[in-house]
Design an enzyme around this catalytic site. Structure first.
Site, PDB file in Angstrom:
ATOM      1  CE  LYS A 268      -3.403  50.531  36.293  1.00  0.00           C
ATOM      2  NZ  LYS A 268      -2.016  50.866  35.948  1.00  0.00           N
ATOM      3  CG  ASP A 273       0.716  47.600  39.448  1.00  0.00           C
ATOM      4  OD1 ASP A 273       1.136  46.428  39.298  1.00  0.00           O
ATOM      5  OD2 ASP A 273       1.056  48.553  38.705  1.00  0.00           O
ATOM      6  CE  LYS A 280       4.103  49.016  40.252  1.00  0.00           C
ATOM      7  NZ  LYS A 280       4.692  49.835  39.178  1.00  0.00           N
ATOM      8  CG  ASP A 291      -2.094  51.066  39.490  1.00  0.00           C
ATOM      9  OD1 ASP A 291      -2.103  52.149  38.876  1.00  0.00           O
ATOM     10  OD2 ASP A 291      -1.632  50.008  39.021  1.00  0.00           O
ATOM     11  CG  ASP A 350       4.956  47.153  37.063  1.00  0.00           C
ATOM     12  OD1 ASP A 350       3.788  47.253  37.501  1.00  0.00           O
ATOM     13  OD2 ASP A 350       5.912  47.861  37.456  1.00  0.00           O
ATOM     14  CD  GLU A 352      -0.682  47.044  36.190  1.00  0.00           C
ATOM     15  OE1 GLU A 352       0.529  47.041  35.893  1.00  0.00           O
ATOM     16  OE2 GLU A 352      -1.239  48.033  36.698  1.00  0.00           O
ATOM     17  NE  ARG A 354       0.988  49.370  28.951  1.00  0.00           N
ATOM     18  CZ  ARG A 354       2.125  49.995  28.684  1.00  0.00           C
ATOM     19  NH1 ARG A 354       2.733  49.820  27.515  1.00  0.00           N
ATOM     20  NH2 ARG A 354       2.659  50.821  29.573  1.00  0.00           N
TER      21      ARG A 354
END
Ligand code: BES
Ligand code: MN
Ligand code: ZN
Length: 502
Positions: A268, A273, A280, A291, A350, A352, A354
């Site tokens: 990933k 993010d 967030k 991230d 959020d 995201e 996956r």
């Protein structure tokens, strides 16, 4: 740093410093005993006077010990002899390195590799000493206008092994330790890089640099146009709010016959993010530059693998993307069609990771892989469950899960398995699409993996959630850890049949 191994007696070493262990309470290790004899009880006298108890990490630096050729002797407290385990061994090495670095010894002969560590051999002790040394000396100062420099830094360490027979083992251990540490450094460097510099395009540049450095590596980059053609609408949706183009870097390492099925690692790579429209909270949001820790870990592992020239084929995918709010951003309620054809209702922008990974995981089917491991800072729930010590491991294939757990045990880069039972799949039900990207509060790490499992039916697959282990949070010590490079490197070494236990 230069490393070597030797098998010699302590009093004969002509070095800036020799390093020997003292156990608690005031008990000399065999090597310290030898020095004590030659110096007519100089060391035991000091201990008797109470200068050193031998508690773990205690240090006492001596100059001009009688009849010893080295300028200095560093006595290192090792705790109770029977309690010396892997963790304590690593802590002792870290302390020793920082003392040597601070006290002007530019070279040292280290006898700590002769200590008895429960269940571990010379190879392990040397390799871990090398990894720990390089890990502890790491700094990220590329962006500081003034760098602190140690005046007389440690440059050269000789590890002593008990017998000449073990010299080759020691040399292999150094080679492996140096390669793994180089991979960890590569991982930390990209992960620490701020998100205004480290964009998906920057990740792609690093991936292309690997191909420049190693003949065994070739890299190709998939940009948004090609993603569109491939039908990676879920991946593309996540990047749509960002000005930085999404880019997936595909790094091919060929170490054996091209017909051999590759092992695929997918990372990933959210270079930032923000959460997107489901934004967030602002406290600590800077840490979401990490991230991309999964992509960084895959990149570093590819480097370690290329350094070691392992005889296997491996493909590393860095799924680079940025999750931002904006007029073009994807939103809660959107239904996306993934590359696999399955549709997903977005309930939270959020979640995201996956959505990016699912398309990357479908993309790699085309390689007919032997197995696929994805690596991701996927869920805050994993930090709640396992904290910063263990990576979450989830897999639908028991043998693969066991191989990863073994590798984590051997490398000291811990992982812990969580279940992936079908019962949890129900939490992803959606009235509007095939399923949603959100599993609710319960078992967040597991439901995230359940989501991914729907895209990995065609091969053997494992998922590593490194949300807690890829970086240290807060404080002045914050930064990337270089994990899970040791575990993945060990896994690949095992696959390549490299001997690391004797
Ligand atoms: N990148 C985060 C996960 C994360 C959180 C990693 C904290 C490290 C520290 C991920 O994209 C995320 O935001 N996950 C959400 C999922 C939720 C919306 C289902 C989370 O964990 O809160
Ligand atoms: Mn997120
Ligand atoms: Zn994320």
């Amino acid at each position: 740093m230069e490393f070597s191994v030797k098998s010699g007696s302590p009093e004969k070493q002509r070095s800036a410093c020799i390093v020997v262990g003292v156990y608690e309470p005031r008990r000399l290790s065999p090597v310290a005993e030898q020095l004590d004899k030659i110096s007519d009880g100089y060391i035991s006298n000091l201990l008797r006077r109470g200068d050193l108890e031998g508690k773990p990490g205690q240090m006492l630096l001596l100059h001009h010990v009688p009849n010893v050729l080295s300028e200095r002797v560093l006595l290192v407290g090792c705790g109770k002899e029977r309690e010396l385990d892997e963790r304590q061994y690593r802590q002792i090495i870290t302390k020793t390195i920082s003392t040597l670095n601070d006290t002007g010894s530019m070279e040292a002969v280290c006898f700590l590799t002769e200590l008895h560590v429960k269940g571990r051999d010379t190879y392990w002790k040397v390799r871990h000493a090398v990894e720990t040394t390089l890990d502890s000396l790491y700094t990220f100062d590329q962006l500081k206008s003034k760098k602190d420099e140690t005046r007389r830094p440690l440059r050269k360490i000789v590890f002593n092994v008990p017998t000449r027979r073990e010299l080759t083992l020691g040399e292999n251990a150094i080679e492996h330790g140096v390669a793994i540490a180089a991979g960890m450094k590569a991982t930390k460097d990209v992960a620490n890089m701020p998100p205004n510099i480290c964009t998906p395009a920057y990740l792609a540049e690093q991936a292309k640099d690997l191909a420049m450095t190693y003949d065994t590596v070739t890299t190709n980059i998939i940009g948004e146009k090609e993603m569109q053609e491939l039908g990676m609408h879920s991946y593309l949706a996540v990047g749509r709010g960002s000005r930085n183009e999404s880019m997936m870097s595909v790094i091919h390492y060929q170490g054996t016959d091209e017909k051999t099925a590759p092992i695929v690692l997918v990372g990933k790579g959210l270079t930032f993010d923000s959460g997107g429209i489901s934004i967030k909270p602002s406290d600590g949001m800077d840490e979401m530059k990490y991230d991309m820790g999964g992509a960084a870990g895959v990149y570093g592992t590819m480097k370690a693998l290329a350094e070691m020239n392992l005889k296997i084929n491996v493909i590393g995918v860095l799924a680079g993307c940025e999750n931002m709010p904006g007029g073009d951003a994807y939103r809660p309620g959107d239904v996306l069609t993934t590359m696999s054809g399955q549709t997903v209702e977005v309930l939270n922008t959020d979640a995201e990771g996956r959505l990016v990974l699912c398309d990357a995981l479908t993309y790699v089917e085309a390689f007919d892989p032997e197995l696929v491991i994805d690596v991701a800072t996927l869920t805050g729930a994993c930090v709640v469950a396992l904290g910063k010590h263990a990576t979450g491991l989830l897999s639908s294939h028991n043998p693969l899960a066991h191989e990863l757990l073994n590798a984590s045990e051997q490398s000291g880069d811990r992982a812990w398995r969580l279940p992936l039972w079908d019962e949890y799949q129900d939490q992803l039900e959606s009235p509007f699409a095939d399923f949603s990207n959100l599993g609710g509060r319960a078992a967040g790490t597991i439901t995230a993996a359940c989501f991914l499992s729907r895209f990995t039916k065609k091969y053997n697959w494992a998922h590593l959630d490194i949300a807690g282990t890829a970086w240290r949070s807060g404080g002045k010590d914050k930064g990337a850890t270089g994990r899970p490079v040791p575990m993945l490197s060990q896994f690949l070494m095992n696959k390549a049949g490299v001997e690391t236990e004797h």
